[in-house]
Scaffold this active site. Structure first.
Site, short mmCIF file in Angstrom:
data_model
loop_
_atom_site.label_atom_id
_atom_site.label_comp_id
_atom_site.label_asym_id
_atom_site.label_seq_id
_atom_site.Cartn_x
_atom_site.Cartn_y
_atom_site.Cartn_z
N ASP A 204 34.82 48.41 44.06
CA ASP A 204 35.99 49.02 43.42
C ASP A 204 36.81 47.91 42.76
O ASP A 204 36.40 46.74 42.78
CB ASP A 204 36.84 49.78 44.45
N ASP A 206 40.82 46.51 42.88
CA ASP A 206 42.06 46.63 43.65
C ASP A 206 43.22 45.97 42.91
O ASP A 206 43.09 44.83 42.45
CB ASP A 206 41.90 45.93 45.01
N ASP A 297 41.73 51.06 43.44
CA ASP A 297 42.81 51.17 44.42
C ASP A 297 44.06 50.56 43.83
O ASP A 297 44.05 49.43 43.34
CB ASP A 297 42.46 50.38 45.71
P1 GTP Z 1 34.56 45.17 47.41
O1 GTP Z 1 35.58 46.14 46.91
O2 GTP Z 1 33.43 45.85 48.12
O3 GTP Z 1 34.10 44.22 46.38
O4 GTP Z 1 35.25 44.25 48.53
P2 GTP Z 1 36.79 44.10 48.85
O5 GTP Z 1 36.95 42.91 49.70
O6 GTP Z 1 37.60 44.18 47.61
O7 GTP Z 1 37.05 45.36 49.79
P3 GTP Z 1 38.09 46.56 49.67
O8 GTP Z 1 38.35 46.95 48.28
O9 GTP Z 1 37.59 47.63 50.59
O10 GTP Z 1 39.41 45.99 50.35
C1 GTP Z 1 40.20 44.99 49.76
C2 GTP Z 1 41.25 44.55 50.72
O11 GTP Z 1 42.18 45.58 50.98
C3 GTP Z 1 40.67 44.14 52.08
O12 GTP Z 1 41.35 42.99 52.50
C4 GTP Z 1 41.04 45.26 53.00
O13 GTP Z 1 41.26 44.80 54.31
C5 GTP Z 1 42.31 45.76 52.38
N1 GTP Z 1 42.52 47.18 52.62
C6 GTP Z 1 41.67 48.19 52.35
N2 GTP Z 1 42.23 49.36 52.68
C7 GTP Z 1 43.47 49.07 53.15
C8 GTP Z 1 44.57 49.85 53.62
O14 GTP Z 1 44.52 51.07 53.69
N3 GTP Z 1 45.72 49.18 53.99
C9 GTP Z 1 45.81 47.84 53.92
N4 GTP Z 1 46.95 47.25 54.28
N5 GTP Z 1 44.79 47.08 53.48
C10 GTP Z 1 43.64 47.68 53.11
MN MN Z 2 37.67 45.95 46.48
MN MN Z 3 39.62 48.71 47.73
#
Ligand code: GTP
Ligand code: MN
Ligand code: MN
Length: 373
Positions: A204, A206, A297
């Protein structure tokens, strides 16, 4: 003695937040295997076991060399008996029978496919697995009742399981910037998650959005979403108050203005750019739609919490988990993506940057590109 003439053993600290973990490392042949077992433990809702495998894998990611024999594991922290057994088998035989049988198992494959649908968690996937469902399309064929997220998840399954490239992330950034600027001037938009850590692809994209003027960010999320909606750029969105991660570990958030902190899980409709076709051969005969679905996100944070939100949304997930464990177990503090609470002093510690948060925690600063634990 002999030890004096041996080169010093690599020392690895025991918490992932005390170590530098680059994106590319030397032991993927071991860490991929351990992470299959971690994933399988998650599918079986065995969190302790899953974290143990993830911690073992993470230690190997931090090593500056390839593990060639059991001697290389001496003095390494976090390697439990089970992980050591798996590593030994791979070093001796090239593969681990447990990992291979997991990979081949009907349960692992079905759980992987079903939880690969956006909106489907382990609990639903497991229920469906036990009812005999195996693939995402089985959800449709057997007429399962799906919520809106899961409906979107099935509808856009192929797109959402195709990695998002850095170039697509940049294109999404431009859209988000345009949307935010259209409804509020002076907002700051930062790319978080894997792309901030230097990954070239992600599942995704973020974003964290804030404004220097405390309070100016209030009500921003619905306005941004309206703008995107009007432009026809949103395929799905769900806004929630941010309560995940914060719920369990006590008071690590200021009691006030939590309600301003909002997050949105969404699916964007991204037009396929002309710029993408340059060197690749796939686009000229691509008769598919002119757009793809991308998971995005969005998080809005008041500026007073921006450093905590930045640290909390950069990841990796294990790095975040280890930061909170370090804070709690070693420092008597409670960390969240809103705040840091010091139980001894019974007060919140302020921070304007990630560096200050690491300093409060008594940790050496680790840059995002080395938080790939
Ligand atoms: P990929 O998206 O798979 O490339 O990996 P990513 O490391 O970007 O994972 P992800 O998008 O799932 O999460 C990004 C960060 O947001 C990570 O550090 C998660 O711990 C954090 N995170 C995800 N969901 C939540 C949430 O609901 N609340 C909080 N506070 N942090 C979150
Ligand atoms: Mn991510
Ligand atoms: Mn995410």
């Amino acid at each position: 003695s002999l030890t004096l003439i041996n080169p010093p053993a690599t020392t690895v600290k025991s918490y992932a937040c005390q170590r530098r973990t680059p994106l590319k490392h030397h032991n993927t042949f071991l860490t991929d295997a351990l992470e299959i077992l971690a994933e399988n433990a998650e599918f079986n809702e065995n969190e302790g076991r899953s974290v143990a495998f993830r911690r073992s894998a993470s230690v190997l990611k931090a090593l500056p060399h390839v593990v060639r024999g059991m001697d290389d594991l001496k003095n390494l922290p976090c390697l439990g008996e089970h992980s050591v057994r798996v590593i030994k088998e791979i070093l001796e035989d090239g593969t681990s029978s447990e990992v291979e049988s997991t990979r081949q198992s009907e349960q692992y494959q079905a759980m992987k496919a079903l939880t690969g649908v956006f909106g489907v968690g382990v609990k639903s996937a497991d229920r469906w697995f036990r009812e005999g469902l195996r693939r995402p399309l089985d959800l449709i064929h057997t007429g399962q009742k799906l919520n809106l997220a899961q409906q979107a998840g099935v509808q856009y399954y192929n797109d959402l399981n195709r990695p998002v490239t850095k170039r697509e992330a940049v294109a999404i950034s431009h859209i988000v910037e345009k949307a935010v600027n259209a409804v509020l001037s002076g907002a700051i938009i930062t790319l978080m998650g894997g792309f901030r850590r230097g990954k070239e692809v992600g599942h995704d994209v973020d974003f964290l959005i804030t404004h220097l003027e405390e309070g100016a960010e209030e009500g921003l999320m619905p306005k941004v979403l309206n703008w995107l909606e009007e432009q026809g750029l949103l395929l799905y969105q769900k806004t929630t108050r941010n309560s995940y991660l914060e719920s369990k570990d006590g008071p690590a958030r200021p009691p006030h203005n939590l309600d301003r902190f909002e997050r949105c899980f969404s699916i964007f409709k991204l037009e396929k750019g002309k710029e993408g076709s340059g060197t690749s051969l796939n686009t000229s005969y691509d008769s598919g739609p002119s757009w793809r679905a991308v998971r995005v996100d969005l998080v809005v944070s008041p500026f007073s919490q921006f450093a905590f939100a930045t640290l909390g949304w950069t990841g990796s997930k294990l790095f975040e988990r280890e930061l909170r464990r370090w804070a709690g177990q070693e420092k008597g503090m409670s960390l969240s993506s809103h705040a840091l609470y010091d139980s001894k002093q019974q007060r919140y510690l302020r921070a304007n940057s990630e560096e200050e948060i690491f300093a409060h925690l008594g940790l050496e600063y680790i840059p995002p590109s080395e938080r790939n634990a």
